[in-house]
Design an enzyme around this catalytic site. Sequence first.
Site, PDB file in Angstrom:
ATOM      1  N   HIS A  18       7.629   4.613   5.963  1.00 41.25           N
ATOM      2  CA  HIS A  18       8.472   4.364   5.093  1.00 41.25           C
ATOM      3  C   HIS A  18       9.269   5.103   4.206  1.00 41.25           C
ATOM      4  O   HIS A  18      10.272   4.957   3.680  1.00 41.25           O
ATOM      5  CB  HIS A  18       7.747   2.963   4.239  1.00 41.25           C
ATOM      6  CG  HIS A  18       7.660   1.729   4.972  1.00 41.25           C
ATOM      7  ND1 HIS A  18       6.737   1.761   5.994  1.00 41.25           N
ATOM      8  CD2 HIS A  18       8.143   0.666   5.074  1.00 41.25           C
ATOM      9  CE1 HIS A  18       6.562   0.572   6.371  1.00 41.25           C
ATOM     10  NE2 HIS A  18       7.329  -0.492   5.876  1.00 41.25           N
TER      11      HIS A  18
ATOM     12  N   GLU B 193      10.115  -2.382   1.575  1.00 43.40           N
ATOM     13  CA  GLU B 193       9.990  -3.515   2.322  1.00 43.40           C
ATOM     14  C   GLU B 193      10.930  -4.651   1.569  1.00 43.40           C
ATOM     15  O   GLU B 193      11.425  -5.467   2.146  1.00 43.40           O
ATOM     16  CB  GLU B 193       8.704  -4.301   2.556  1.00 43.40           C
ATOM     17  CG  GLU B 193       7.926  -3.483   3.635  1.00 43.40           C
ATOM     18  CD  GLU B 193       8.445  -3.636   4.989  1.00 43.40           C
ATOM     19  OE1 GLU B 193       8.708  -4.865   5.339  1.00 43.40           O
ATOM     20  OE2 GLU B 193       8.198  -2.738   5.802  1.00 43.40           O
TER      21      GLU B 193
ATOM     22  N   CYS C 190       3.692   4.423  12.691  1.00 43.67           N
ATOM     23  CA  CYS C 190       2.966   4.345  11.639  1.00 43.67           C
ATOM     24  C   CYS C 190       2.064   5.129  11.354  1.00 43.67           C
ATOM     25  O   CYS C 190       1.051   5.262  12.449  1.00 43.67           O
ATOM     26  CB  CYS C 190       2.629   2.711  11.877  1.00 43.67           C
ATOM     27  SG  CYS C 190       1.529   2.017  10.531  1.00 43.67           S
TER      28      CYS C 190
ATOM     29  N   ASP D 234       5.128  -0.666  13.979  1.00 45.74           N
ATOM     30  CA  ASP D 234       4.847  -0.442  12.667  1.00 45.74           C
ATOM     31  C   ASP D 234       4.732  -1.653  11.874  1.00 45.74           C
ATOM     32  O   ASP D 234       4.896  -2.675  12.280  1.00 45.74           O
ATOM     33  CB  ASP D 234       6.191   0.198  11.851  1.00 45.74           C
ATOM     34  CG  ASP D 234       5.969   0.584  10.503  1.00 45.74           C
ATOM     35  OD1 ASP D 234       5.008   1.255  10.182  1.00 45.74           O
ATOM     36  OD2 ASP D 234       6.794   0.383   9.787  1.00 45.74           O
ATOM     37  N   SER D 235       4.111  -1.293  10.945  1.00 49.66           N
ATOM     38  CA  SER D 235       3.721  -2.450   9.849  1.00 49.66           C
ATOM     39  C   SER D 235       4.859  -3.296   9.188  1.00 49.66           C
ATOM     40  O   SER D 235       5.037  -4.389   8.786  1.00 49.66           O
ATOM     41  CB  SER D 235       2.939  -2.041   8.837  1.00 49.66           C
ATOM     42  OG  SER D 235       3.629  -1.490   7.804  1.00 49.66           O
TER      43      SER D 235
ATOM     44  N   CYS E 158       4.090   8.800   5.901  1.00 53.26           N
ATOM     45  CA  CYS E 158       4.035   7.279   6.062  1.00 53.26           C
ATOM     46  C   CYS E 158       5.713   7.131   6.477  1.00 53.26           C
ATOM     47  O   CYS E 158       6.467   7.592   5.802  1.00 53.26           O
ATOM     48  CB  CYS E 158       3.950   6.509   4.777  1.00 53.26           C
ATOM     49  SG  CYS E 158       4.236   4.636   4.856  1.00 53.26           S
TER      50      CYS E 158
END
Length: 264
Positions: free
Chosen positions: A185, A152, A73, A10-11, A183
């Site tokens: 997140h 994040e 992701c 994932d990012s 997404c």
Amino acid sequence: MDNRPIGFLDSGVGGLTVARELMRQLPHEEIVYIGDSARAPYGPRSAEQIRSFTWELVNFLLTKNVKMIVFACNTATAVAWEEVKEKLDIPVLGVILPGASAAIKATRNGKIGVLGTPMTIQSDIYRHKIQALSPETEIENLACPKFVPLVESNNYKSSLAKKVVYETLRPLVGKVDTLVLGCTHYPLLRPIIQNVMGQNVKLIDSGAECARDISVLLNYFEINRSRTAEPLKHTFYTTASPMAFREIAEDWLAMDLIVEHVTL
Ligand code: DGL
């Protein structure tokens, strides 16, 4: 049987929502996770850059001798999944198809909302995948560029998060009966998103849906991990601060973790 770990990319910390589901649904499988928090968010970047970063993550996971790679992701899935899956000789899974199928199953009025990063929304991939299976379904796309930075920075429970989610989602309220969290997140913001959209709107967690598909593939290729194998040792890598990653990961996974820094 195959006792090698499953690789997750994932990012940043978003893929932990997929990893958590995997741990819940398949507690005997071992995970190697790489989050590229130093370069997150990926969503506003060019397709070329996302493709090249994704290959770096894939190549890192291959050095860990993984038996399967999960693109945890949506943005990387939208841009690079087809290409990577063609080139590797191990199974590679993305989060978009499982999320699209689950949304079709869930909707009652045929109106589905899709939240995603700027790149995922620009690619319009959920509309393509959903309408390929169910052409009459209407899709309302909405880019949420402020959501990933909130997660994040470990602000996903803050009053700022409530304000940002409310302001971003307002145009969608009352328009759809099903909403894809496109997404990985976003499930960390789930209680706030549910609150803004209303309790009757069905939220689809594409990552959770993906964990079910992982299970199907492990069975199909007969590569489940043996229950008598060595005790599990999940490993988490981040390109940014291990401490910041661990704080979010331990909150989300409710377990002690070892997180290592890696430079790609
Ligand atoms: N978790 C990633 C996704 O599912 C977030 C991408 C980003 O860093 O913008 O799309």
